[in-house]
Write an enzyme that holds these catalytic residues in place. Structure first.
Site, mmCIF file in Angstrom:
data_model
loop_
_atom_site.group_PDB
_atom_site.id
_atom_site.type_symbol
_atom_site.label_atom_id
_atom_site.label_comp_id
_atom_site.label_asym_id
_atom_site.label_seq_id
_atom_site.Cartn_x
_atom_site.Cartn_y
_atom_site.Cartn_z
ATOM 1 N N GLY A 9 0.825 -1.199 0.028
ATOM 2 C CA GLY A 9 -0.106 -0.070 0.198
ATOM 3 C C GLY A 9 0.884 1.234 0.133
ATOM 4 C CB SER A 10 0.245 4.659 1.118
ATOM 5 O OG SER A 10 -1.207 4.762 0.807
ATOM 6 C CB THR A 11 4.419 1.653 3.383
ATOM 7 O OG1 THR A 11 4.019 0.433 3.009
ATOM 8 C CG2 THR A 11 3.714 2.018 4.793
ATOM 9 C CE LYS A 32 0.061 6.439 -2.084
ATOM 10 N NZ LYS A 32 -0.933 6.898 -1.523
#
Length: 733
Positions: free
Chosen positions: A310-312, A314
């Site tokens: 997920g967003s980690t 990014k």
């Protein structure tokens, strides 16, 4: 020459040839025996005259980085029988099966098996029972020194330490990976025996002593491990999650300071699949036999669990884009809440709203999907994939733990634009927890990828000299310090802009990144099941600690509202980092000092002889309240409590008494006070008792009946659990 003389001469010649042939045959036979059968015949002669009993070597200890013992050997005994020397094999087998609680028919069969000169009846027998057998002076029954492995705090770091088998060999974790260092070399007791295969009391005997194994020193810190396990247990209950994984690392060295996964299992009883595991991994265990269920329970999820980050992720995308010059930290973007890619709408997490005008670093802080998608589309896929591989994804890290997986990075061939775009925010890529924290630690340490390690060194058990050090150097430079500093600033803003997280930092500068990923169910992304995560580090200018917390399938948020990385993993992770920094005594920029702190071992419900030996080996003074003589005597309670920090001159008081009933149908209620829900349930289940859960979760504060009460097996024990206040652990400022 007369006929008589001729006949006589022929007879002499014939006799000469016969005797010559016989001589040649005998010479050949003697040569064959001397050259080829001498060792075999010598062994047979020795076997007739001498007997031997193996002596198990002590395995080396496993220590944490501060010298606290996490695993060690306790003295035990092996029971052997010589079937041809037993006067009454059936009676002997019946007696041994009763006292050792073995299968009756199998034990009798061993005692009758005269095809074997020596048979093993049981290993790892408590010395108290072994001495009772020895006192019977049964002809043909031998007692030998043995060892049994003891893990100081049961469930403590279970997935890292692993455990040993019946032959004292390492089966999982560090016990298996470093088995060649830990196991040592077995010895043997050789003695003279008579024609009935019995030992001659005054006969010749020689002991070839066993050589103990070497010690293994881990990079784990028991205090930090305690923080992770306590927080994981609480987080598991508070969020109703399936599983919680937490890893703490020194980003500057790659040393793993703590590694926890909950629910876990008891290293002192590793073959029992706990009820917590059964409840958490229902689908995984469905239709599996006991052996398969055990394999699933023993797998270390910190290195074997594949999940979409997920967003980690990014931050990884941002690192590649900044380093390649595709964007600058202050590059301007406009987010209207979504972005169209080949006719597919990819939405931001705040859709239908958008972040509107923002810089690239602000987009990282805001976890803005459209900006990251626009950024990755500016990059050549080959370049992006090269950074993914450089950060260690798609390959094992090489940490000294078994079962590590490669992760899943789809091949960069015929990839469509939408699939490529979603990889910018961690969708379509599978990583393991150890891969993710190692990669993100490479960013916060200034751009250096360092191979992670959970073992500091091996030491000689005889001289304490270091045999081999496992601390690693920088493997490769991935990004520049300038790029890393920009991303650290973005992650610092994640904490500063979150009221719930910034309120828990207690003034420490801290950075982090949350992640919320949909889980795939039946080939499609679920709108109900998520895996949430948080990566944090501190202090920002000179990180001494990085932490990854993963919450698998949380059913509720800690702060109310929807389930996200911030509302589940974020706040507990910040609290853990704060506790660790205070323990390290690290204001920003100060050198790390891990201290020399011990953890009080859990001795409750152990037989008194084992408890004494453990404390003696640790060099800890103790006193006993109650009688320590008789059968079935063990530790009912202790002060200080298990898990407490043991300062210099600490003295442990043991309340001793009866822990076993007079028959198999009766059992002594163990002391489960101060244990977590998982550990209390496991301990009661191990004794054949049923726990009646009461309260809100956390730690056991009351139980009924009280510890030491003799009750029928299968009785219900009521246990009240409450959450302790946040400041229940004292930490030196």
């Amino acid at each position: 020459m007369s006929l008589y003389q001729l006949r006589r001469k022929k007879r002499l010649i014939f006799a000469f040839f016969v005797f010559s042939i016989l001589f040649v045959v005998l010479a050949a036979r003697l040569t064959y025996i001397q050259a080829y059968q001498s060792m075999e015949l010598s062994d047979a002669q020795i076997n007739q005259l001498m007997g031997e009993i193996p002596v198990t070597a002590s395995r080396g200890n496993i220590y944490d980085r501060n010298g606290n013992v996490l695993a060690q050997d306790a003295s035990a005994s092996s029971v052997y029988a010589r079937p041809d020397a037993l006067e009454d094999p059936e009676a002997t087998g019946t007696y041994l099966s009763e006292i050792l609680q073995l299968d009756l028919e199998e034990t009798i069969e061993k005692c009758r098996d005269e095809t074997r000169s020596l048979v093993l009846i049981a290993r790892k027998v408590d010395n108290e029972k072994a001495f009772l057998i020895k006192d019977q002076q049964i002809a043909g029954v031998e007692i030998s020194e043995d060892k049994k492995r003891y893990y100081t705090n049961g469930n403590f770091a279970s997935y890292v330490l692993g455990f040993t088998g019946t032959d004292h060999q390492g089966l999982y974790g560090i016990e298996r990976i470093f088995d060649h260092d830990l196991r040592g070399e077995d010895g043997v007791l050789v003695y003279e025996k008579d024609g009935k295969n019995q030992r001659v009391p005054s006969g010749y005997q020689i002991l070839i002593p066993a050589k103990p194994g070497n010690h293994v020193v881990l990079t784990l810190d028991s205090i930090i491990q305690h923080y992770l396990e306590s927080a994981s247990e609480k987080l598991l209950t508070d969020t109703g999650a399936k599983r919680v994984i937490a890893i703490a690392m020194d980003p500057g060295t790659g040393e793993v300071l703590g590694m926890s996964a909950n629910p876990d299992y008891d290293l002192n009883d590793p073959r029992t699949v706990t009820q917590e595991i059964k409840d958490a991994l229902v689908k995984e265990l469905e239709g599996k036999n006991l052996g398969e269920q055990q394999q699933i329970m023993w797998n270390n999820p910190s290195v074997s669990y594949n999940f979409e980050p997920g967003s980690t992720f990014k931050v990884i995308t941002g690192a590649a884009a900044l380093e390649e010059g595709v964007v600058r930290p202050d590059s301007a973007f406009y987010d209207e809440g979504f972005i169209m890619v080949d006719g597919v709408r990819i939405r931001c997490h705040i859709y239908p709203r958008g972040h509107e005008n923002e810089t690239f670093l602000e987009a990282i802080s805001n976890s803005c999907n459209p900006v990251l998608v626009e950024t990755i589309l500016r990059m050549n896929p080959d370049t992006f994939y090269q950074y993914v591989y450089n950060f260690g994804f798609g390959d094992r890290t090489g940490i000294q733990l078994d079962g590590e997986q490669y992760g899943i990075v789809p091949v960069n061939e015929n990839i469509n634009k939408v699939d490529y775009a979603t990889k910018s925010f961690g969708q379509g890529i599978g990583v393991t927890p150890i891969q993710l924290i190692t990669a993100l630690s490479a960013i916060v340490n200034g751009g250096d990828y360092i191979k992670p390690t959970v073992v500091k060194e091996t030491r000689s058990s005889e001289t304490e000299e270091v045999i081999e050090s496992y601390l690693t150097d920088v493997s490769r430079k991935i990004i520049s310090k300038k790029t890393a500093d920009g991303l650290k600033e973005a992650m610092e803003n994640v904490i500063l802009e979150s009221a719930s997280m910034s309120s828990k930092t207690q003034g420490f500068s801290m950075g982090g990144k949350t992640g919320t990923a949909q889980k795939i169910v039946d080939g499609a992304y679920s709108n109900e099941l998520y895996i949430t995560s948080f990566f944090g580090f501190a202090p920002v200018d000179d990180p001494k600690i990085s932490l990854l917390v993963i919450v698998d399938e949380p059913s509720k948020a800690l702060t109310g509202g929807s389930v996200t990385g911030s509302s589940t993993a974020g706040v507990p992770a910040v609290e853990i980092i704060t506790d660790i920094l205070k323990y390290m005594n690290v204001p920003v920029g100060d050198a790390v000092d891990f201290g020399r702190t011990d953890i009080v071992p859990d001795l409750r419900n152990l037989d008194i002889s084992t408890a004494k030996e453990i404390l003696n080996n640790l060099g800890v003074s103790y006193e006993l309240n109650g009688t320590d003589s008789g059968n079935g005597i063990g530790v009912l309670d202790q002060e200080p409590n298990p898990g407490a920090r043991m300062e210099e001159n600490t003295k442990i008081t043991l309340e001793v008494g009866q822990i076993l009933g007079e028959s198999d149908d009766l059992i002594s209620v163990p002391n489960v006070l101060d244990l977590t829900v998982h550990n209390a349930s496991a301990m009661l289940e191990q004794r054949g008792l049923i726990m009646d859960f009461q309260g809100t979760g956390g730690f056991a504060v009351m139980q009924e009946p009280e510890a030491g009460t003799i009750v029928p097996r299968g009785s219900i024990i009521s246990v009240v659990f409450e959450h302790l206040p946040d400041n229940d652990i004292e930490v030196e400022e």
